[in-house]
Design a protein around this motif. Sequence first.
Motif, mmCIF file in Angstrom:
data_model
loop_
_atom_site.group_PDB
_atom_site.id
_atom_site.type_symbol
_atom_site.label_atom_id
_atom_site.label_comp_id
_atom_site.label_asym_id
_atom_site.label_seq_id
_atom_site.Cartn_x
_atom_site.Cartn_y
_atom_site.Cartn_z
ATOM 1 N N GLY A 179 48.595 19.652 28.486
ATOM 2 C CA GLY A 179 46.986 19.166 28.662
ATOM 3 C C GLY A 179 46.046 19.230 29.980
ATOM 4 N N VAL A 180 47.002 18.829 30.947
ATOM 5 C CA VAL A 180 46.506 18.814 32.098
ATOM 6 C C VAL A 180 46.291 19.835 33.272
ATOM 7 C CG1 VAL A 180 47.423 17.859 34.706
ATOM 8 C CG2 VAL A 180 48.930 17.062 32.916
ATOM 9 N N GLU A 181 44.981 19.824 33.514
ATOM 10 C CA GLU A 181 44.351 20.952 34.383
ATOM 11 C C GLU A 181 43.981 20.308 35.469
ATOM 12 O OE1 GLU A 181 40.305 23.696 33.268
ATOM 13 O OE2 GLU A 181 41.097 21.990 31.799
ATOM 14 N N ASP A 182 44.017 21.531 36.050
ATOM 15 C CA ASP A 182 44.009 21.059 37.959
ATOM 16 C C ASP A 182 43.925 22.192 38.794
ATOM 17 O OD1 ASP A 182 46.764 21.496 38.006
ATOM 18 O OD2 ASP A 182 47.680 19.631 38.541
ATOM 19 N N VAL A 183 43.556 21.414 40.075
ATOM 20 C CA VAL A 183 43.675 22.907 41.149
ATOM 21 C C VAL A 183 44.496 23.995 40.932
ATOM 22 C CG1 VAL A 183 44.348 21.466 43.098
ATOM 23 C CG2 VAL A 183 43.303 23.693 42.880
ATOM 24 N N LYS A 184 46.101 22.986 41.228
ATOM 25 C CA LYS A 184 47.070 24.085 40.935
ATOM 26 C C LYS A 184 46.760 24.589 39.790
ATOM 27 C CE LYS A 184 50.409 19.978 42.867
ATOM 28 N NZ LYS A 184 51.001 19.739 43.427
ATOM 29 N N GLY A 185 46.495 24.261 38.582
ATOM 30 C CA GLY A 185 47.135 25.501 37.078
ATOM 31 C C GLY A 185 45.840 26.720 37.909
ATOM 32 N N ASN A 186 44.513 26.376 37.779
ATOM 33 C CA ASN A 186 43.898 27.176 38.190
ATOM 34 C C ASN A 186 44.166 28.679 39.326
ATOM 35 O OD1 ASN A 186 40.708 26.782 36.849
ATOM 36 N ND2 ASN A 186 42.069 24.571 37.373
ATOM 37 N N MET A 187 44.763 27.747 40.468
ATOM 38 C CA MET A 187 44.999 28.298 41.007
ATOM 39 C C MET A 187 46.225 29.806 41.250
ATOM 40 S SD MET A 187 45.048 26.350 45.072
ATOM 41 C CE MET A 187 45.385 27.713 46.002
ATOM 42 N N ALA A 188 47.590 29.103 40.071
ATOM 43 C CA ALA A 188 48.216 29.809 39.494
ATOM 44 C C ALA A 188 47.752 31.123 38.630
ATOM 45 C CB ALA A 188 49.234 28.766 39.013
ATOM 46 N N ALA A 189 46.568 30.331 37.854
ATOM 47 C CA ALA A 189 45.988 31.658 36.815
ATOM 48 C C ALA A 189 45.478 32.783 38.009
ATOM 49 C CB ALA A 189 45.178 30.952 36.090
ATOM 50 N N SER A 190 44.707 32.321 38.311
ATOM 51 C CA SER A 190 43.437 33.698 39.717
ATOM 52 C C SER A 190 43.752 33.932 40.129
ATOM 53 C CB SER A 190 42.459 32.501 40.464
ATOM 54 O OG SER A 190 42.206 31.483 40.118
ATOM 55 N N PHE A 191 46.194 33.705 41.162
ATOM 56 C CA PHE A 191 46.674 34.573 41.185
ATOM 57 C C PHE A 191 47.131 36.122 40.490
ATOM 58 C CE2 PHE A 191 51.237 36.224 42.116
ATOM 59 C CZ PHE A 191 50.896 35.933 43.549
ATOM 60 N N GLY A 192 47.425 34.762 39.189
ATOM 61 C CA GLY A 192 48.604 36.159 37.814
ATOM 62 C C GLY A 192 46.861 36.973 38.262
ATOM 63 N N SER A 193 45.940 36.850 38.138
ATOM 64 C CA SER A 193 44.699 37.609 36.954
ATOM 65 C C SER A 193 44.383 38.304 38.363
ATOM 66 C CB SER A 193 43.263 36.358 36.858
ATOM 67 O OG SER A 193 42.862 35.986 37.941
ATOM 68 N N GLY A 194 44.470 37.911 39.894
ATOM 69 C CA GLY A 194 44.062 39.035 40.845
ATOM 70 C C GLY A 194 45.449 39.705 40.890
ATOM 71 N N ALA A 195 46.475 39.557 40.962
ATOM 72 C CA ALA A 195 47.775 40.669 40.835
ATOM 73 C C ALA A 195 47.497 41.575 40.283
ATOM 74 C CB ALA A 195 49.296 40.018 41.153
ATOM 75 N N ALA A 196 46.904 41.247 38.668
ATOM 76 C CA ALA A 196 46.907 42.090 37.515
ATOM 77 C C ALA A 196 46.101 42.929 37.310
ATOM 78 C CB ALA A 196 46.620 41.187 36.309
ATOM 79 N N PHE A 197 44.656 42.383 38.236
ATOM 80 C CA PHE A 197 43.736 43.656 38.732
ATOM 81 C C PHE A 197 44.052 44.013 39.948
ATOM 82 C CE2 PHE A 197 39.724 44.549 40.833
ATOM 83 C CZ PHE A 197 38.990 44.859 40.260
ATOM 84 N N SER A 198 44.431 43.916 40.686
ATOM 85 C CA SER A 198 45.018 44.976 41.563
ATOM 86 C C SER A 198 45.664 46.085 41.439
ATOM 87 C CB SER A 198 46.136 44.405 42.260
ATOM 88 O OG SER A 198 46.049 45.270 44.057
ATOM 89 N N LEU A 199 47.034 45.559 40.525
ATOM 90 C CA LEU A 199 47.932 46.903 39.510
ATOM 91 C C LEU A 199 47.233 47.329 38.685
ATOM 92 C CD1 LEU A 199 50.659 44.222 39.231
ATOM 93 C CD2 LEU A 199 50.321 46.304 41.049
ATOM 94 N N VAL A 200 45.990 47.448 37.728
ATOM 95 C CA VAL A 200 45.440 47.639 36.857
ATOM 96 C C VAL A 200 44.507 48.965 37.468
ATOM 97 C CG1 VAL A 200 44.094 46.343 36.238
ATOM 98 C CG2 VAL A 200 45.360 47.837 34.654
ATOM 99 N N SER A 201 43.507 48.377 37.792
ATOM 100 C CA SER A 201 42.439 49.436 39.007
ATOM 101 C C SER A 201 43.124 49.762 39.956
ATOM 102 C CB SER A 201 41.974 48.106 39.381
ATOM 103 O OG SER A 201 42.064 47.512 40.643
ATOM 104 N N GLY A 202 43.862 49.991 40.450
ATOM 105 C CA GLY A 202 44.382 50.881 41.459
ATOM 106 C C GLY A 202 44.091 50.522 42.982
ATOM 107 N N VAL A 203 43.694 49.789 43.369
ATOM 108 C CA VAL A 203 43.147 49.468 44.769
ATOM 109 C C VAL A 203 44.161 49.320 45.646
ATOM 110 C CG1 VAL A 203 41.053 48.056 43.466
ATOM 111 C CG2 VAL A 203 43.048 47.335 43.707
ATOM 112 N N GLY A 204 45.037 48.998 45.099
ATOM 113 C CA GLY A 204 46.706 48.565 46.155
ATOM 114 C C GLY A 204 47.325 50.227 46.760
ATOM 115 N N GLY A 205 46.314 51.070 46.137
ATOM 116 C CA GLY A 205 46.154 52.226 47.003
ATOM 117 C C GLY A 205 48.270 53.083 46.996
#
Length: 207
Positions: free
Chosen positions: A142-168
């Motif tokens: 149940g611990v929620e801190d900046v590390k967990g939020n940053m890890a989740a955001s890293f994964g979501s950003g990477a997934a968005f880049s792959l699925v949207s094709g912005v990486g070229g």
Amino acid sequence: AVSERKEEREREGESKGEGRLVMAAQAATQSQSTNPFVWVQNKQKAAGQALQTWMKKQPPYVEVAVATFGGATQGGVLGGVMGGMSKMNPTPPGGAAAGPLAGGNNGMSTMMGGPATQARNFAVMTGTHALISTTIKKLRNGVEDVKGNMAASFGSGAAFSLVSGVGGPNPIPNALSTGVVFALFQGAFYQLGKQFSKNKGGGKGGE
């Protein structure tokens, strides 16, 4: 006899006052029951409480799955709305792009596609964020801190880049860099929100 009549009048006044309170409560309840917005809000609140109660009785993976589905659904709706709005962006005569968000091979609307494509991209992004954040939170009791939020955001950003094709032509390096950008922004916003809440609480305490 005079005192008895006085007490009787006081009792009558109290009973009348209680009667008015009961009538006011009944009127308020009736107005709430006839107000469709209040009825919908009450139903949503009851459904949310029932879902939370049910999830507490389930294994951890069920909560992760429900959170992922909910996040993906919200992202899909948001992406569909944004895609529909981008379709409404007028193109000037001659087909020239009206701005960075309008048409063109390098335009954001072409890169992200129409409503269905944007719904998919945002569903993947928000679903991945909910999946990672909920999993980390469950693993850390149940611990929620900046590390967990940053890890989740890293994964979501990477997934968005792959699925949207912005990486070229270089999807993996661009996915990693997009994930890092998402994580940094989320970490900064999280810290700012935490600091703002702390200052607000300190200000109230000082008052």
